[in-house]
Design a protein around this motif. Sequence first.
Motif, PDB file in Angstrom:
ATOM      1  N   LEU A 215      -1.228  -8.965 -17.253  1.00 42.44           N
ATOM      2  CA  LEU A 215      -2.456  -8.462 -16.648  1.00 42.44           C
ATOM      3  C   LEU A 215      -2.383  -8.523 -15.126  1.00 42.44           C
ATOM      4  CD1 LEU A 215      -5.245  -9.896 -18.946  1.00 42.44           C
ATOM      5  CD2 LEU A 215      -4.624  -7.518 -18.632  1.00 42.44           C
ATOM      6  N   ASP A 216      -1.914  -9.663 -14.622  1.00 46.06           N
ATOM      7  CA  ASP A 216      -1.788  -9.789 -13.175  1.00 46.06           C
ATOM      8  C   ASP A 216      -0.892  -8.716 -12.607  1.00 46.06           C
ATOM      9  OD1 ASP A 216      -1.867 -13.421 -13.035  1.00 46.06           O
ATOM     10  OD2 ASP A 216      -3.442 -11.892 -12.900  1.00 46.06           O
ATOM     11  N   SER A 217       0.274  -8.554 -13.202  1.00 44.45           N
ATOM     12  CA  SER A 217       1.224  -7.571 -12.676  1.00 44.45           C
ATOM     13  C   SER A 217       0.688  -6.167 -12.793  1.00 44.45           C
ATOM     14  CB  SER A 217       2.538  -7.652 -13.431  1.00 44.45           C
ATOM     15  OG  SER A 217       3.066  -8.924 -13.298  1.00 44.45           O
ATOM     16  N   ILE A 218       0.006  -5.896 -13.891  1.00 44.36           N
ATOM     17  CA  ILE A 218      -0.519  -4.541 -14.075  1.00 44.36           C
ATOM     18  C   ILE A 218      -1.508  -4.196 -12.984  1.00 44.36           C
ATOM     19  CG2 ILE A 218      -2.067  -3.162 -15.505  1.00 44.36           C
ATOM     20  CD1 ILE A 218      -0.635  -4.378 -17.910  1.00 44.36           C
TER      21      ILE A 218
ATOM     22  N   ARG B 100      -2.882  -1.332  -8.101  1.00 43.60           N
ATOM     23  CA  ARG B 100      -3.315  -1.374  -6.711  1.00 43.60           C
ATOM     24  C   ARG B 100      -2.286  -0.688  -5.826  1.00 43.60           C
ATOM     25  NH1 ARG B 100      -3.317  -6.861  -5.225  1.00 43.60           N
ATOM     26  NH2 ARG B 100      -4.508  -7.249  -7.099  1.00 43.60           N
ATOM     27  N   VAL B 101      -1.028  -0.963  -6.077  1.00 41.09           N
ATOM     28  CA  VAL B 101       0.020  -0.386  -5.249  1.00 41.09           C
ATOM     29  C   VAL B 101       0.136   1.117  -5.479  1.00 41.09           C
ATOM     30  CG1 VAL B 101       2.473  -0.313  -4.835  1.00 41.09           C
ATOM     31  CG2 VAL B 101       1.331  -2.497  -5.067  1.00 41.09           C
ATOM     32  N   ASP B 102       0.075   1.532  -6.731  1.00 40.81           N
ATOM     33  CA  ASP B 102       0.168   2.954  -7.030  1.00 40.81           C
ATOM     34  C   ASP B 102      -0.920   3.729  -6.325  1.00 40.81           C
ATOM     35  OD1 ASP B 102       1.373   3.091 -10.492  1.00 40.81           O
ATOM     36  OD2 ASP B 102       2.384   3.141  -8.556  1.00 40.81           O
ATOM     37  N   GLN B 103      -2.114   3.157  -6.326  1.00 39.76           N
ATOM     38  CA  GLN B 103      -3.224   3.879  -5.717  1.00 39.76           C
ATOM     39  C   GLN B 103      -3.139   3.879  -4.210  1.00 39.76           C
ATOM     40  OE1 GLN B 103      -6.705   2.018  -7.238  1.00 39.76           O
ATOM     41  NE2 GLN B 103      -6.933   3.530  -8.856  1.00 39.76           N
ATOM     42  N   GLY B 104      -2.723   2.772  -3.666  1.00 35.75           N
ATOM     43  CA  GLY B 104      -2.799   2.643  -2.216  1.00 35.75           C
ATOM     44  C   GLY B 104      -1.457   2.638  -1.548  1.00 35.75           C
ATOM     45  N   ALA B 105      -0.475   3.291  -2.208  1.00 34.93           N
ATOM     46  CA  ALA B 105       0.894   3.159  -1.719  1.00 34.93           C
ATOM     47  C   ALA B 105       1.046   3.535  -0.254  1.00 34.93           C
ATOM     48  CB  ALA B 105       1.836   3.994  -2.579  1.00 34.93           C
ATOM     49  N   ALA B 106       0.309   4.536   0.182  1.00 32.09           N
ATOM     50  CA  ALA B 106       0.517   4.945   1.567  1.00 32.09           C
ATOM     51  C   ALA B 106      -0.419   4.223   2.527  1.00 32.09           C
ATOM     52  CB  ALA B 106       0.305   6.441   1.696  1.00 32.09           C
ATOM     53  N   ASN B 107      -1.355   3.430   1.974  1.00 33.29           N
ATOM     54  CA  ASN B 107      -2.402   2.913   2.860  1.00 33.29           C
ATOM     55  C   ASN B 107      -2.061   1.596   3.527  1.00 33.29           C
ATOM     56  OD1 ASN B 107      -3.712   5.068   1.881  1.00 33.29           O
ATOM     57  ND2 ASN B 107      -5.101   3.910   0.565  1.00 33.29           N
ATOM     58  N   PHE B 108      -1.292   1.655   4.542  1.00 39.99           N
ATOM     59  CA  PHE B 108      -1.136   0.454   5.359  1.00 39.99           C
ATOM     60  C   PHE B 108      -0.755   0.915   6.755  1.00 39.99           C
ATOM     61  CE2 PHE B 108       3.439   0.258   6.042  1.00 39.99           C
ATOM     62  CZ  PHE B 108       3.919   1.074   5.047  1.00 39.99           C
TER      63      PHE B 108
ATOM     64  N   GLY C  86       9.472 -12.626 -18.396  1.00 41.17           N
ATOM     65  CA  GLY C  86       9.361 -11.546 -17.408  1.00 41.17           C
ATOM     66  C   GLY C  86       8.494 -10.453 -18.005  1.00 41.17           C
ATOM     67  N   ASN C  87       7.964  -9.584 -17.175  1.00 40.44           N
ATOM     68  CA  ASN C  87       7.095  -8.564 -17.733  1.00 40.44           C
ATOM     69  C   ASN C  87       7.592  -7.151 -17.432  1.00 40.44           C
ATOM     70  OD1 ASN C  87       6.401  -8.106 -15.027  1.00 40.44           O
ATOM     71  ND2 ASN C  87       4.932  -9.775 -15.183  1.00 40.44           N
TER      72      ASN C  87
END
Lengths: 151, 472
Positions: free
Chosen positions: B280-283, B288-296, B428-429
């Motif tokens: 669950l944590d990793s998912i 979060r990363v998939d959605q905000g991949a470009a946002n930094f 591992g997950n």
Amino acid sequence: MAAPTPTGNCVLLVDDNPELITLYIDAIPRISPFRVITAEDGAIGLERFYTTDPQPVCVVIDVRMPEMDGYQLVRALRGDPSSANTPLVILTAMAQERERFIGLASGADQYLTKPVTPTELVAAIQRALTLSAEERQRRLQELAETEEDPS
Amino acid sequence: MMQSLPSVATDTSWAKQNVLQNRLRLSRIIAPTIAAIGCLYFLAFNALLLLVPDARQATLFIVDGMILLTIVLLVAATLAAQRNAANLAAGLIVGAVGLTITALEISFAVAGVLDPLAFTGLGAFLVVIVLAGVLGEWTLVIAATVLSNLFTMGILLLVGNLSTEPGEHQRIISELVLLVPQSFLQQWLAAGILIAVSRMFLSTLQRLSDTQLAVERARKVDELKDQFITNVNHELRNPIMALIGYVDLLKVTARDTTVQERETFIAKAVRAGNSVRNLLDSILDVRRVDQGAANFTPAAVCVRAVFDEAIQLIDPRDGRVKERELHIDIPDDLAIWGDPVRLQQILTNLIDNAVKYSPESTPIEVKARLISEDAAAGKSRRQHKPAFTPLIEITVRDYGLGIPPSDIPLLFQRFIRLPRDLASKVIGNGLGLYLCRILTESMDGHIWVTSTGIGGQGSIFTLQLPASQQPQ
């Protein structure tokens, strides 16, 4: 609790998840008269099925596995006369109706969606065992007919 | 195979490329066509000359020369167009056509046709300007217009001086006063319109390109969402089945099992439960990363500092990283252009994997270095960057079992764990390397692994990220 079993009382469980394999080994012999042998993919499952004596009375198959997947294993077993009549139970993590249809249509006798408890699994094995040979043949016949004429 | 989302930044030149391609195509057609016509005209012109001898042969040879030059320029333009030199081809074509028109005007003048009808030939310079607008950029249009102005002036003055009769001369001069401004106005008007139209066209193409990109992105996001839901559903069911399976077993066999057996079952249930939590944590991380991949906001990030932090965050359950032999070779002055948190996550994952998947007695090597421009070009077959971007390369090497080369393409996908590892005790997950890949690519980098698959030789994970170009 004992259903009529031909010879032996061994059930083959084919699943690629090691945690579940351990569960099957721990649970099934404790809550049923069945012994358990396991395999981690379809190819190994096929091999174990034919090399075990007496032959397993039922095979429980997980749909998704590397190498040979569950459906392929079902077809392989059904295609061979020595296993054409063996009760087969399919286990899958996908709960869609379409999957249900495919699961049944591939020649399996029971279809279960994970997660199932060991109790439920044993019940399904029992149901598969009580399906008579004649009825299974009839079902498979129907299946072959629907495949020829996809309407 | 997961694909990363198209990023807006990469495609801003699509519109310009498109326009350039169109121009090249036109040049490739126009240049040889006019050259062919020019040759025919040249032959006809000279044939006629032979039939009609004239006193002013010298001027005629000049005209001949200009037409020949025109043809040569057009051949050169054809060659330039073949070699994709769009601007050069355009310039040559426009110059050639300008020369042709000038030659034609001169030949009219020399032939003694001085009536006002001849001056309508000056309108032909508009053709030159239009050609410039269609084939080249605004700079060519301006150049063509200025040259047309000059040639117009030149021709009119030449014609003015050629007339022999004084009265005629006066008349022509007075006409010049009208003609010159009129021609200039026409020519600059044409230039203005061409430049405006070409700008409008370019901006429309740009907007089209942006829209196409947005649509493509939305489609991919949809696909990813679907895949995500399917995967989560599927991946959770196995550990949950183990969990409720053991609980069910405990319930049903309450009286028939020993305390020790029950404790084993409880431990296995707990382990399954932890798997679920981990997943669950990793998912959520992945989502979060998939959605905000470009946002930094990219910044200069010191590699060594992040590495030291990453080591601290290794989960002690996976192995005591501090007790492992770590060979670290990371210069203090290396910095990447990216996000410190992401780099730390990537390094934590890679080192965590190295610790988990290699025996305790083996060392782990972490190296970092700057790859300069020349080396970058030949370095990796996965390199898609133009060769002049300096990169920081970080490698994490372990001496464990390695990875079978046939499994390597699968490794960076979601939820993939090698069959060998699924059967082992290692928890591992299957999301760690996927996360590493997504995070790396979001910072415009690349990550890959080399391994022989032979036990003891281990694996080398290589990470390349753009180097910070700011002075430290």
